[in-house]
Design an enzyme around this catalytic site. Structure first.
Site, mmCIF file in Angstrom:
data_model
loop_
_atom_site.group_PDB
_atom_site.id
_atom_site.type_symbol
_atom_site.label_atom_id
_atom_site.label_comp_id
_atom_site.label_asym_id
_atom_site.label_seq_id
_atom_site.Cartn_x
_atom_site.Cartn_y
_atom_site.Cartn_z
ATOM 1 N N TYR A 141 0.867 -1.189 0.203
ATOM 2 C CA TYR A 141 0.075 -0.115 0.033
ATOM 3 C C TYR A 141 0.775 1.346 -0.121
ATOM 4 O O TYR A 141 0.423 2.250 -0.614
ATOM 5 C CB TYR A 141 -1.063 0.044 1.154
ATOM 6 C CG TYR A 141 -2.170 -0.598 1.131
ATOM 7 C CD1 TYR A 141 -2.273 -1.921 0.658
ATOM 8 C CD2 TYR A 141 -3.439 0.158 1.447
ATOM 9 C CE1 TYR A 141 -3.453 -2.634 0.523
ATOM 10 C CE2 TYR A 141 -4.479 -0.432 1.084
ATOM 11 C CZ TYR A 141 -4.713 -1.811 0.897
ATOM 12 O OH TYR A 141 -6.082 -2.221 0.561
ATOM 13 N N LYS A 192 3.285 -15.314 2.170
ATOM 14 C CA LYS A 192 3.499 -16.113 0.969
ATOM 15 C C LYS A 192 4.802 -16.386 0.757
ATOM 16 O O LYS A 192 5.596 -15.913 -0.036
ATOM 17 C CB LYS A 192 2.969 -15.410 -0.347
ATOM 18 C CG LYS A 192 2.486 -15.888 -1.598
ATOM 19 C CD LYS A 192 1.670 -16.870 -1.550
ATOM 20 C CE LYS A 192 1.698 -17.760 -3.096
ATOM 21 N NZ LYS A 192 0.732 -18.894 -3.061
ATOM 22 N N ASP A 248 -6.511 -6.836 4.149
ATOM 23 C CA ASP A 248 -7.657 -6.040 3.626
ATOM 24 C C ASP A 248 -8.302 -7.348 2.751
ATOM 25 O O ASP A 248 -9.640 -7.251 3.134
ATOM 26 C CB ASP A 248 -6.889 -5.245 2.254
ATOM 27 C CG ASP A 248 -8.271 -4.786 1.562
ATOM 28 O OD1 ASP A 248 -9.157 -4.345 2.301
ATOM 29 O OD2 ASP A 248 -7.821 -4.817 0.167
ATOM 30 N N ASP A 252 -12.085 -9.094 4.531
ATOM 31 C CA ASP A 252 -13.483 -8.748 4.022
ATOM 32 C C ASP A 252 -14.140 -10.580 4.099
ATOM 33 O O ASP A 252 -15.275 -10.529 4.489
ATOM 34 C CB ASP A 252 -13.382 -8.504 2.464
ATOM 35 C CG ASP A 252 -13.570 -6.929 2.524
ATOM 36 O OD1 ASP A 252 -13.503 -6.325 3.486
ATOM 37 O OD2 ASP A 252 -14.115 -6.500 1.480
HETATM 38 C C1 IPM Z 1 -10.403 -1.140 4.269
HETATM 39 C C2 IPM Z 1 -10.543 -0.438 2.946
HETATM 40 C C3 IPM Z 1 -9.500 0.555 2.381
HETATM 41 C C4 IPM Z 1 -8.258 -0.572 2.444
HETATM 42 C C5 IPM Z 1 -9.815 1.193 1.153
HETATM 43 C C6 IPM Z 1 -10.916 1.845 1.036
HETATM 44 C C7 IPM Z 1 -8.534 2.167 0.845
HETATM 45 O O1 IPM Z 1 -10.742 -1.583 1.814
HETATM 46 O O2 IPM Z 1 -10.052 -0.552 5.123
HETATM 47 O O3 IPM Z 1 -10.320 -2.151 4.147
HETATM 48 O O4 IPM Z 1 -7.935 -1.097 1.126
HETATM 49 O O5 IPM Z 1 -7.632 -0.435 3.320
HETATM 50 MG MG MG Z 2 -10.874 -3.588 2.615
#
Ligand code: IPM
Ligand code: MG
Length: 362
Positions: A141, A192, A248, A252
């Site tokens: 990032y 990884k 990230d 999710d």
């Molecule tokens: C999260 C989101 C963010 C990330 C985006 C909105 C920049 O997906 O907080 O998980 O990728 O970190």
């Molecule tokens: Mg995210």
């Protein structure tokens, strides 16, 4: 010493859920002995419209000076066309990096009252309680060099850099081991290492750091396998620690295991316990301003703030208990309603939590 809280509602449903969180905080002040000062500022698309930047200097200054930051959500259709350098999401990355919030705690808890909301079989997810510790200020990032360049043959090439120093790995490892110590004492580090040198180093440093935590059982898993195991047998995990981008993605997946992303809070912490607290869900522009959003993730983010920045464990537990009792009473916003509950809006849900809070002993 008065505690200072920066309040950044952001965009979309951010305002409504922040109002709900502030109502809960007002109740904690009035009846449960909590004391703080609040200052509100703009962030995200709303801030762009006013200041031509999603993270104005004044907002950043306020966040830096505060002990904790409460953030609603950022983003929305009207800002999607903007250049990537001024999109609302840039504000999140800026806050994380400027405040050095390297440790991102993302719990995935399945409330027994909502067990049917998961897309997995109830027996696979009943009682699920995972904590993902995501490194938040390094990795691909933020790695340099990055960009898009034109090669000699005229073709364009995009590139980013996945980089972690030993000290960056060590500090997130400490944070994860300490998190595991307060839970079931099992930590799975996800990397990884079979392909990427940087995560081979990650594995080495995490293992080395683990020697200081003999009470925590450490395991390692490749990220592709981890994504599979999360949907195959999620309850095998207690705490997962991983890089920024893997975290990230996996967070999710973990959130969706619970079937109710509107319920999940998060904390992003620096070395000293200062933190930014926000729901895992986004700004949901499709339902913004309609009193439909689920405020519980924001309210549970307040609980995380009480626990991690202010060390108010009893108050944090009270808020969490009040949320659980509210679910017991079958209050449901649309996102978690299966037709059998009492369908309510954002304000009514917040009020139901406050009513439960006031019933709990001081
Ligand atoms: C999260 C989101 C963010 C990330 C985006 C909105 C920049 O997906 O907080 O998980 O990728 O970190
Ligand atoms: Mg995210």
């Amino acid at each position: 010493m008065t505690r200072k809280i920066a309040v950044l509602p952001g965009d979309g449903i951010g305002h409504e859920i922040m109002d709900a969180a502030m109502a809960v905080l007002a109740c904690l002040e009035l009846n449960h002995g909590f004391d703080a000062e609040y200052e509100t500022a703009m962030v995200g698309g709303t801030a762009y419209d006013e200041f031509e930047h999603p993270l104005p200097e004044s907002t950043l200054k306020l966040a830096k000076e505060a002990d904790a930051v409460l953030l609603g959500a950022v983003g929305g259709y009207e800002w999607e066309h903007l250049d990537i350098s001024v999109r609302p999401e840039i504000a999140l990355l800026g806050l994380r990096s400027e405040l050095d919030l390297f440790s991102n705690l993302r719990p995935a808890i399945l409330y027994p009252q909502l067990a049917d909301a998961s897309s997995l079989k109830p027996e696979l997810v009943a009682g699920l309680d995972i904590m993902i510790v995501r490194e938040l200020t390094g990795g691909i990032y933020f790695g340099k060099p990055r960009g898009v360049r034109t090669l000699e043959n005229g073709e364009r090439e995009g590139y980013n850099t996945l980089v972690y120093s030993e000290s960056e790995i060590r500090r997130i490892a400490h944070s994860a081991f300490q998190t595991a110590q307060k839970r079931d004492k099992r930590l799975c580090s996800v990397d990884k290492a079979n392909v990427l040198e940087v995560t081979e180093l990650w594995r080495e440093i995490v293992t080395e750091t683990g020697k200081e935590y003999p009470d925590v059982e450490l395991s390692h898993m490749y990220v592709d396998n981890a994504s599979m195991q999360l949907v195959r047998e999620p309850k095998q995990f207690d705490v997962i620690v991983t890089t920024n981008m893997f975290g990230d993605i996996l967070s999710d997946t973990a959130a969706m295991l619970t079937g109710s992303i509107g319920m999940l809070p998060s904390a992003s912490l620096d070395e000293n316990g200062k933190g930014m607290y926000e729901p895992v869900h986004g700004s949901a522009p499709d339902i913004a301003g309609q009193n439909k959003a689920n405020p519980l993730a924001m309210i549970l983010s307040v609980a995380m703030m009480l626990r991690y920045t202010f060390g108010e464990l009893a108050l944090a537990e009270k808020v969490e208990k009040a949320v659980s009792l509210t679910l017991d009473e079958a209050y449901r916003t649309a996102d978690i309603d299966d037709g059998s509950g009492r369908l309510v809006g954002t304000k009514e849900m917040a009020q139901a939590v406050i009513n439960q809070l006031n019933k709990l002993e001081n």
